[in-house]
Design an enzyme around this catalytic site. Sequence first.
Site, mmCIF file in Angstrom:
data_model
loop_
_atom_site.group_PDB
_atom_site.id
_atom_site.type_symbol
_atom_site.label_atom_id
_atom_site.label_comp_id
_atom_site.label_asym_id
_atom_site.label_seq_id
_atom_site.Cartn_x
_atom_site.Cartn_y
_atom_site.Cartn_z
ATOM 1 N N HIS A 188 89.382 35.419 70.424
ATOM 2 C CA HIS A 188 90.410 36.254 69.813
ATOM 3 C C HIS A 188 91.447 35.322 69.175
ATOM 4 O O HIS A 188 91.938 34.389 69.835
ATOM 5 C CB HIS A 188 91.137 37.087 70.870
ATOM 6 C CG HIS A 188 90.265 38.039 71.638
ATOM 7 N ND1 HIS A 188 90.259 39.395 71.403
ATOM 8 C CD2 HIS A 188 89.390 37.839 72.661
ATOM 9 C CE1 HIS A 188 89.422 39.990 72.245
ATOM 10 N NE2 HIS A 188 88.879 39.066 73.026
ATOM 11 N N ASN A 204 87.759 35.804 76.793
ATOM 12 C CA ASN A 204 87.604 36.407 78.109
ATOM 13 C C ASN A 204 86.191 36.148 78.602
ATOM 14 O O ASN A 204 85.228 36.287 77.837
ATOM 15 C CB ASN A 204 87.868 37.922 78.030
ATOM 16 C CG ASN A 204 89.309 38.226 77.675
ATOM 17 O OD1 ASN A 204 90.222 37.577 78.164
ATOM 18 N ND2 ASN A 204 89.519 39.214 76.807
ATOM 19 N N ASP A 254 89.578 42.734 64.700
ATOM 20 C CA ASP A 254 89.288 43.510 65.905
ATOM 21 C C ASP A 254 89.569 44.988 65.631
ATOM 22 O O ASP A 254 90.571 45.345 65.016
ATOM 23 C CB ASP A 254 90.170 43.007 67.060
ATOM 24 C CG ASP A 254 89.698 43.512 68.418
ATOM 25 O OD1 ASP A 254 89.269 42.694 69.237
ATOM 26 O OD2 ASP A 254 89.772 44.750 68.648
ATOM 27 N N HIS A 256 73.388 34.478 69.610
ATOM 28 C CA HIS A 256 73.853 35.234 70.768
ATOM 29 C C HIS A 256 74.027 34.308 71.973
ATOM 30 O O HIS A 256 73.055 33.791 72.515
ATOM 31 C CB HIS A 256 72.892 36.373 71.135
ATOM 32 C CG HIS A 256 73.418 37.185 72.281
ATOM 33 N ND1 HIS A 256 74.316 38.224 72.108
ATOM 34 C CD2 HIS A 256 73.241 37.072 73.620
ATOM 35 C CE1 HIS A 256 74.656 38.713 73.292
ATOM 36 N NE2 HIS A 256 74.010 38.035 74.225
ATOM 37 N N CYS A 266 76.152 40.958 67.559
ATOM 38 C CA CYS A 266 74.973 40.520 66.787
ATOM 39 C C CYS A 266 74.772 41.464 65.603
ATOM 40 O O CYS A 266 74.453 41.018 64.488
ATOM 41 C CB CYS A 266 73.724 40.504 67.662
ATOM 42 S SG CYS A 266 73.610 39.084 68.777
ATOM 43 N N HIS A 306 83.092 35.265 72.117
ATOM 44 C CA HIS A 306 84.018 35.513 71.000
ATOM 45 C C HIS A 306 85.386 34.963 71.346
ATOM 46 O O HIS A 306 85.794 34.939 72.512
ATOM 47 C CB HIS A 306 84.100 37.000 70.660
ATOM 48 C CG HIS A 306 84.423 37.901 71.816
ATOM 49 N ND1 HIS A 306 83.483 38.267 72.751
ATOM 50 C CD2 HIS A 306 85.572 38.516 72.186
ATOM 51 C CE1 HIS A 306 84.040 39.074 73.645
ATOM 52 N NE2 HIS A 306 85.323 39.239 73.329
ATOM 53 N N CYS A 315 73.053 43.211 70.577
ATOM 54 C CA CYS A 315 74.413 43.546 71.010
ATOM 55 C C CYS A 315 75.285 43.878 69.798
ATOM 56 O O CYS A 315 74.937 43.581 68.656
ATOM 57 C CB CYS A 315 75.013 42.410 71.851
ATOM 58 S SG CYS A 315 75.889 41.146 70.924
HETATM 59 P P1 DGP Z 1 86.799 41.368 75.104
HETATM 60 O O1 DGP Z 1 87.527 42.385 75.928
HETATM 61 O O2 DGP Z 1 87.390 39.987 75.215
HETATM 62 O O3 DGP Z 1 85.306 41.407 75.362
HETATM 63 O O4 DGP Z 1 87.035 41.795 73.587
HETATM 64 C C1 DGP Z 1 86.163 42.568 72.843
HETATM 65 C C2 DGP Z 1 86.897 43.023 71.617
HETATM 66 O O5 DGP Z 1 85.953 43.486 70.692
HETATM 67 C C3 DGP Z 1 87.901 44.157 71.847
HETATM 68 O O6 DGP Z 1 89.212 43.689 71.548
HETATM 69 C C4 DGP Z 1 87.483 45.244 70.881
HETATM 70 C C5 DGP Z 1 86.524 44.540 69.942
HETATM 71 N N1 DGP Z 1 85.412 45.348 69.486
HETATM 72 C C6 DGP Z 1 84.500 46.004 70.255
HETATM 73 N N2 DGP Z 1 83.617 46.645 69.488
HETATM 74 C C7 DGP Z 1 83.969 46.369 68.192
HETATM 75 C C8 DGP Z 1 83.419 46.757 66.926
HETATM 76 O O7 DGP Z 1 82.421 47.468 66.819
HETATM 77 N N3 DGP Z 1 84.048 46.280 65.826
HETATM 78 C C9 DGP Z 1 85.160 45.470 65.894
HETATM 79 N N4 DGP Z 1 85.702 45.072 64.755
HETATM 80 N N5 DGP Z 1 85.707 45.086 67.080
HETATM 81 C C10 DGP Z 1 85.105 45.543 68.199
#
Ligand code: DGP
Length: 111
Positions: free
Chosen positions: A99, A84, A28, A44, A5, A97, A2
Amino acid sequence: MCVFCQIAAGDIPSKKVYEDEQICAFYDVNPQAPVHILVIPREHIASVDAVTKENSGIVARIFETIPSIAQKAGLSGGYRVITNCGADACQSVPHLHFHILGGRQLSDAMA
Ligand code: DGP
């Protein structure tokens, strides 16, 4: 593997703010606040729904580490920690994860 990961493994670049053998924290890509950091376990785990008695120690480790990550990011005025879980909560990456959001006065509406 993923996307988180791959970030933890260093295969996808990210702006890391903290990492150790078990945890990784990075900014993010789509910030929702002036400071928006994601904290993940290297292991994971798909979501809160997949936290068990066997793997829950990493959740404690993450929460033990969050205050120092927040301090390093300059969040002296406070911050919000959100996770979430599942479709109704708009979880978009199926890797547990947390935030960390801050850097301004946040809304008191949580949903
Ligand atoms: P959620 O909606 O709670 O699953 O949040 C996923 C978060 O992950 C979203 O705010 C954007 C972030 N995100 C997704 N792909 C990447 C990435 O490749 N790099 C970074 N730094 N953040 C990412």
